[in-house]
Design an enzyme around this catalytic site. Structure first.
Site, PDB file in Angstrom:
ATOM      1  N   ASP A 244       7.066  -3.408   4.448  1.00 45.90           N
ATOM      2  CA  ASP A 244       7.953  -2.674   3.534  1.00 45.90           C
ATOM      3  C   ASP A 244       9.362  -2.560   4.070  1.00 45.90           C
ATOM      4  O   ASP A 244      10.322  -2.392   3.316  1.00 45.90           O
ATOM      5  CB  ASP A 244       7.376  -1.291   3.236  1.00 45.90           C
ATOM      6  N   ASN A 254       4.633  -0.846   7.458  1.00 48.31           N
ATOM      7  CA  ASN A 254       3.730  -1.396   6.435  1.00 48.31           C
ATOM      8  C   ASN A 254       2.679  -0.329   6.148  1.00 48.31           C
ATOM      9  O   ASN A 254       2.678   0.755   6.760  1.00 48.31           O
ATOM     10  CB  ASN A 254       3.095  -2.706   6.918  1.00 48.31           C
ATOM     11  N   LYS A 255       1.815  -0.621   5.217  1.00 49.53           N
ATOM     12  CA  LYS A 255       0.801   0.336   4.758  1.00 49.53           C
ATOM     13  C   LYS A 255       0.127   1.054   5.926  1.00 49.53           C
ATOM     14  O   LYS A 255      -0.187   0.438   6.939  1.00 49.53           O
ATOM     15  CB  LYS A 255      -0.221  -0.441   3.926  1.00 49.53           C
TER      16      LYS A 255
HETATM   17  O1  MRU Z   1       1.988   1.608  -1.091  1.00 49.02           O
HETATM   18  P1  MRU Z   1       2.029   0.149  -1.440  1.00 49.02           P
HETATM   19  O2  MRU Z   1       0.763  -0.337  -2.038  1.00 49.02           O
HETATM   20  O3  MRU Z   1       3.252  -0.216  -2.246  1.00 49.02           O
HETATM   21  O4  MRU Z   1       2.196  -0.562  -0.023  1.00 49.02           O
HETATM   22  C1  MRU Z   1       2.307  -1.949   0.000  1.00 49.02           C
HETATM   23  C2  MRU Z   1       2.333  -2.551   1.336  1.00 49.02           C
HETATM   24  O5  MRU Z   1       2.298  -1.884   2.343  1.00 49.02           O
HETATM   25  C3  MRU Z   1       2.499  -4.046   1.375  1.00 49.02           C
HETATM   26  O6  MRU Z   1       1.886  -4.583   2.501  1.00 49.02           O
HETATM   27  C4  MRU Z   1       3.992  -4.406   1.402  1.00 49.02           C
HETATM   28  O7  MRU Z   1       4.686  -3.723   0.405  1.00 49.02           O
HETATM   29  C5  MRU Z   1       4.213  -5.862   1.252  1.00 49.02           C
HETATM   30  S1  MRU Z   1       3.828  -6.490  -0.367  1.00 49.02           S
HETATM   31  C6  MRU Z   1       4.239  -8.133  -0.326  1.00 49.02           C
END
Ligand code: MRU
Length: 354
Positions: A244, A254-255
Site C-alpha cells: 500500500d 501492506n495488509k
Molecule cells: O485493506 P485492503 O484490502 O485494501 O488491503 C489491500 C492490500 O493490503 C494489498 O496487498 C495492497 O493494496 C496491494 S493490491 C495490488
C-alpha cells in the site's frame, strides 16, 4: 489457464448513465454483484467499506470519483470549478489513509485540471474523464510488466505463499503479486499457491482463493497462523505480496500480518518479494515510521463475518488494517521499471530516473 477472471473489471465508468460501476468485493466469493455509484459520497463509502479495495483499484476509483464529483458542476469560472474540485478531492482523500495510490491519483487529477486551465469548463471536465481512463489503462500495462519481471524470479512447480489479495480485482488487470502467477500459468508453470486467509476481512480466503481458483491455478487456503508450518514443511519457495505504500528506505506497508510472514520467511531462508507500481512508492515518506496506519472498527474482528459475535459484546479491540515490513526482511521490490534490491535507499530512487 482460464483467463475469464482477468476480464473482470473492478472499476468501470458507465458514461451514458454517469455512474461508476464497481465489482462489490465484499460480496465475493458468494456473489458476483456490481454497485452503481453516482455521487462522491457513494464512492467514499465504497472505498471506506472495502467494496472497492487494493491500492491501485482505490486510486482508480478515486480518480473516477473525482470526475463524477464535478461532472454536474454548474460553476462557470475556473476558480469556482477548481474550488469545487478541491472539496471533492479532499473528501475522497479522507476515505482511507494508508494506500498512497489514492493520493497519487487525486493529485494527478488536480494536475490535469490545472494543465487545462485555459479551456472551457466542459472541456476541462472531459480532460478529467480522460485522465481517469488513462490512470486505469496505464495500470494494466504496469501490472503486466511487474508480472513479467516477477516471473523471472520464479520457476515452474514452485510453492508460493501470498497474503491478502493483490490480484486482478485489486487493480485494473492482472494484479501485482498475482500477476506473475497468471503469466506463469499461461506458460504452463504449475505453481502451488498457499493463500493466507488474511483476517479480519479475509481478502486471502474470499478474493485470492476465488481468483486463482477461477483461473484454474492450484490454490490452498490456510489460516494466517499456519504460514510457519507450511514454510517449515518445505512447501514454500517464495512469498509474493503487494503493498500500500513503500517508503524511501524500502520499509513497506501492506495488509496486517504481512510483517509476520516476512519475519518467518527470513527465518526459513525463503525469498520475500514485494510487488509495487511506482505509484505505490512514496519518496516523501522517509521510513515506515512515517506511514499512517489505518485503524478500523473492532467489529470487523469478531462480528462482520460471523452469524453471532465471536467475542463478548463491546470487548476492547485493536484493529490496524496494515503493518510495516522492515526493509531488512524484503528480498526485492518488483516494479514496472525493474527490480530493486537492497540497499533500497540507493535502488529505489534510481527507478524514478528510468
Ligand atoms: O485493506 P485492503 O484490502 O485494501 O488491503 C489491500 C492490500 O493490503 C494489498 O496487498 C495492497 O493494496 C496491494 S493490491 C495490488
Amino acid at each position: 489457464m482460464s483467463d475469464n477472471v482477468l476480464n473482470f473489471q473492478s472499476v468501470k465508468l458507465e458514461e451514458e448513465k454517469s455512474q461508476l460501476v464497481i465489482l462489490d468485493q465484499t460480496a465475493l466469493p458468494n456473489r458476483t454483484s456490481y454497485l452503481e455509484l453516482e455521487t462522491v459520497e457513494d464512492v467514499w463509502e465504497a472505498i471506506y467499506k472495502l467494496k472497492v479495495r487494493g491500492a491501485p483499484a482505490i486510486g482508480i476509483a478515486g480518480a473516477y470519483g473525482a470526475y463524477i464529483g464535478i461532472k454536474h458542476s454548474k460553476s462557470t469560472s475556473y476558480e469556482d470549478f477548481y474550488n469545487e474540485f478541491m472539496k471533492v478531492k479532499e473528501r475522497l482523500a479522507s476515505s482511507r489513509p494508508t494506500a498512497v495510490n489514492l493520493f497519487w491519483a487525486l493529485d494527478r487529477m488536480e494536475e490535469c485540471l490545472k494543465n487545462n486551465k485555459d479551456k472551457t469548463i466542459d472541456e476541462i471536465k472531459d480532460s478529467l474523464r480522460l485522465e481517469a481512463h488513462s490512470i486505469r489503462e496505464e495500470d494494466k500495462e504496469v501490472c503486466k510488466t511487474i508480472g513479467e519481471y516477477a516471473l523471472s524470479l520464479l520457476k515452474p512447480g514452485m510453492g508460493i505463499l501470498t497474503h491478502c489479495n493483490a490480484g486482478t480485482i485489486a487493480t485494473a488487470k492482472y494484479g501485482t503479486a498475482l500477476a506473475p502467477l497468471y503469466l506463469g500459468a499461461e506458460k504452463g508453470y504449475d505453481f502451488k499457491v498457499f493463500a493466507d486467509e488474511t483476517r479480519p476481512l479475509l481478502q486471502g480466503a474470499r478474493l485470492t482463493a476465488w481468483e486463482l481458483n477461477e483461473a484454474g491455478i492450484d490454490v490452498t487456503v490456510i489460516c494466517d497462523n499456519m504460514a510457519s508450518i507450511v514454510m517449515k514443511n518445505g512447501w514454500i519457495d517464495a512469498v509474493v505480496v503487494g503493498c500500500d505504500r513503500v517508503a524511501y528506505n524500502g520499509d513497506t506497508a501492506n495488509k496486517i500480518g504481512t510483517s509476520g510472514v516476512a519475519i518467518l520467511a527470513k527465518k526459513y531462508g525463503i525469498p520475500f518479494y514485494v510487488h509495487a507500481p511506482l505509484s505505490t512508492i512514496d519518496l516523501k515518506t522517509k521510513t515506515g515510521d512515517d506511514i499512517h496506519i489505518e485503524l478500523r472498527p473492532g467489529e470487523e474482528i469478531y462480528k462482520t463475518w460471523y452469524e453471532k459475535p465471536m467475542a463478548p459484546e463491546g470487548i476492547k479491540t485493536y484493529n490496524p488494517a496494515f503493518d510495516v515490513t522492515d526493509a531488512e526482511y524484503i528480498s526485492a521490490i518488483i516494479t514496472e521499471k525493474g527490480i530493486a534490491y537492497p540497499p533500497y535507499e540507493e535502488s529505489i530512487p534510481r527507478l524514478f530516473d528510468k
